[in-house]
Design a protein around this motif. Structure first.
Motif, PDB file in Angstrom:
ATOM      1  N   GLY A 117       0.778  -1.228   0.000  1.00 12.47           N
ATOM      2  CA  GLY A 117       0.000   0.000   0.000  1.00 12.47           C
ATOM      3  C   GLY A 117       0.808   1.275   0.000  1.00 12.47           C
ATOM      4  N   ALA A 118       2.104   1.199  -0.215  1.00 10.89           N
ATOM      5  CA  ALA A 118       2.963   2.386  -0.112  1.00 10.89           C
ATOM      6  C   ALA A 118       2.740   3.338  -1.282  1.00 10.89           C
ATOM      7  CB  ALA A 118       4.427   1.975  -0.050  1.00 10.89           C
ATOM      8  N   ASP A 119       2.648   4.626  -0.970  1.00 11.31           N
ATOM      9  CA  ASP A 119       2.601   5.665  -2.003  1.00 11.31           C
ATOM     10  C   ASP A 119       4.000   6.184  -2.309  1.00 11.31           C
ATOM     11  OD1 ASP A 119      -0.231   5.645  -2.199  1.00 11.31           O
ATOM     12  OD2 ASP A 119      -0.355   6.837  -0.357  1.00 11.31           O
ATOM     13  N   GLU A 120       4.880   6.103  -1.326  1.00  3.84           N
ATOM     14  CA  GLU A 120       6.255   6.570  -1.496  1.00  3.84           C
ATOM     15  C   GLU A 120       7.206   5.621  -0.775  1.00  3.84           C
ATOM     16  OE1 GLU A 120       7.233  10.256   0.457  1.00  3.84           O
ATOM     17  OE2 GLU A 120       8.664  10.815  -1.112  1.00  3.84           O
ATOM     18  N   ILE A 121       8.336   5.305  -1.414  1.00  6.55           N
ATOM     19  CA  ILE A 121       9.322   4.396  -0.821  1.00  6.55           C
ATOM     20  C   ILE A 121      10.683   5.079  -0.853  1.00  6.55           C
ATOM     21  CG2 ILE A 121      10.429   2.131  -0.948  1.00  6.55           C
ATOM     22  CD1 ILE A 121       7.987   1.168  -2.554  1.00  6.55           C
ATOM     23  N   LYS A 122      11.341   5.097   0.292  1.00  8.59           N
ATOM     24  CA  LYS A 122      12.706   5.613   0.377  1.00  8.59           C
ATOM     25  C   LYS A 122      13.607   4.553   0.979  1.00  8.59           C
ATOM     26  CE  LYS A 122      11.894  10.602   0.586  1.00  8.59           C
ATOM     27  NZ  LYS A 122      12.145  11.849   1.339  1.00  8.59           N
ATOM     28  N   VAL A 123      14.818   4.509   0.499  1.00 13.33           N
ATOM     29  CA  VAL A 123      15.795   3.521   0.962  1.00 13.33           C
ATOM     30  C   VAL A 123      17.006   4.269   1.514  1.00 13.33           C
ATOM     31  CG1 VAL A 123      17.383   1.693   0.245  1.00 13.33           C
ATOM     32  CG2 VAL A 123      15.038   1.728  -0.633  1.00 13.33           C
TER      33      VAL A 123
END
Length: 471
Positions: A117-123
């Motif tokens: 359900g993620a709208d934004e992903i940061k690593v």
């Protein structure tokens, strides 16, 4: 009698024993004598283990303030709660997990549930650099996902080791970001192999370890003492939410398959067996004259499947795949899934009391008939479902009987009439008002016009269910 040689021998033995005792109790002379460390392994592996941060926008209706009181919600809770004028409120929900860079170009493997359900992903890398990431593959069947960093490499990456070479007692390290405290390393051993009753994914076949794994470790690396990935940490058994020394990791041989699919176009394609299988219980084993319950019993065969082409019959027992013993259907599915398409796998089969080896071709499930995906609108209780024609390929994707046919629900729109009345993914729509539903095109025509009532029959988990709705 000359006792000199005997005395000399006794003196030498005493000196040797004393020397050995002194060596056993000697004070360490160097740092190397004192230090026993996994630091070299950690230095090699840790730079490629990352933190995965996700955010999504969550909307909820505006309720009167007193409905936040548990007492009122107990008596007035449910979908009929009155809303305050003004609609709904929204907030950003954040979550975190871990991941592993497995390709210097920036491919990161993690758990599918970490990015759900993620709208934004940061690593975030171990050296504190942060990058946005996009999803290449999200495979719910294995609970694995592959991300691509939106940045130029090269990045530190880890290699896979062969998880089939692991043995119970091998030392392993778990690296991840538990509770968001930052990168953490824990050590343990392989506690068990081939755990199949975990209930995390369709291909349940896990490495069990006592290395401490906690919330936030999901998607992190389980590495051996060569610093190679042998598993992706994915679940724990816990009554409190913390580590109780029972953690589970997806074997690297399954992870390798999903990563290879990401490199080759982003679609996971698995071999199709073309037959249903069930566990061999003690009663079944006894009735078949087997010494112990092992293997899987072949059930219904698809007329165009590889199993029937190889000469397998209903009632045969498959006891091994390429020499690896099979204990239940999950283990069988795992062994097939980690074999490549286009190859031939050797099955050890017990048939009519005799054992033989059968070669089965590994092919992808055919998409016949074409799925012809359609969104159902109109004014029926099915408004909001997305449907497809059932084929072996669609059935495999949804973990249904590959011999099933008809029209199946592959998605349900949130908040739609179909969701409100309870339709779910995997429902096979069999009849509407007594008329058979043979294709998605026919279903679309049947739901175009209003009706005073709708009697819809579906097949769910092998059971026929009929419900009547007002028009």
């Amino acid at each position: 009698m000359n006792r000199t040689p005997l005395v000399a021998a006794l003196v030498l033995l005493a000196l040797a024993a004393g020397t050995a005792s002194a060596q056993t109790r000697a004070v360490p002379a160097t740092t190397e004598d004192l230090t026993y460390s996994y630091a070299a392994v950690v230095k090699r592996a840790a730079p490629a283990v990352v933190n995965v941060y996700t955010s999504r926008l969550v909307r909820r209706p505006n309720y009167p303030p007193f409905f936040d009181d548990p007492f009122f919600r107990r008596f007035f809770g449910g979908p009929g709660l009155p809303q305050v004028p003004g609609g709904e409120t929204s907030r950003v929900q954040n979550s975190l997990g871990s991941g592993v860079i497995v390709d210097p170009v920036g491919l990161v493997v993690t758990n599918a549930h970490v990015i759900e359900g993620a709208d934004e992903i940061k690593v975030a890398l171990a050296d504190r650099r942060e990058f946005e990431a996009e999803v290449v593959i999200r495979d719910e069947k294995t609970d694995l996902a592959v991300l691509r960093l939106r940045a130029q490499g090269p990045f530190p990456a880890l290699e896979f080791d062969d998880s089939d070479n692991l043995e119970v007692g091998d030392i392993v390290l778990a690296i991840g970001n538990p509770f968001g405290v930052g990168q953490t390393v824990t050590s343990g051993i392989i506690s068990a192999l081939a755990r199949t009753q975990v209930g995390v994914s369709d291909y349940g076949f896990f490495i069990q370890t006592d290395a401490a794994i906690n919330p936030g470790n999901s998607g992190g690396a389980l590495v051996d003492l060569r610093g190679r990935v042998v598993g992706i940490n994915t679940a724990i058994f816990s009554r409190s939410g913390g580590s109780h020394g029972i953690g589970f990791a997806i074997p690297s041989n399954m992870v390798r398959l999903v990563v290879a699919s990401a490199r080759n176009g982003g679609e996971v394609r698995r071999p199709w067996f073309g037959a249903s299988v069930q566990e061999v219980t003690p009663d079944i084993a006894e009735s078949l004259g087997m010494d112990r319950p092992v293997g899987v019993l072949v059930g219904k065969l698809h007329p165009r499947g590889p199993a029937i082409a190889a000469g397998l019959k209903t009632g045969d027992v498959i006891t091994a795949v390429d020499g690896w013993e099979i204990t239940d259907p999950n283990a069988f599915r795992y062994r097939l899934a980690t074999r490549g398409l286009g190859e031939t796998t050797q099955l050890t089969v017990r048939t009519r009391g005799r054992e033989k080896v059968v070669g089965v071709s590994l092919i992808a499930a055919p998409e016949d008939p074409p799925r012809d995906v359609r969104d159902i609108g109109g004014a029926s209780p099915l408004t909001g479902v997305r449907v497809a024609n059932l084929s072996p390929a669609v059935a495999e994707e949804l973990s249904l009987d590959t011999d099933a046919d008809g029209v199946v629900v592959i998605a349900v729109q949130r908040g739609s009439p179909a969701q409100r009345v309870g339709f779910i993914v995997g429902d096979i729509i069999d009849e509407i008002n007594g008329e058979g539903v043979q294709s998605t095109a026919r279903l679309a025509r049947m739901t175009e016009n209003r009706r005073r009532s709708w009697t819809i029959t579906i097949i769910r988990d092998g059971r026929r269910i009929s419900s009547t709705f007002s028009g």
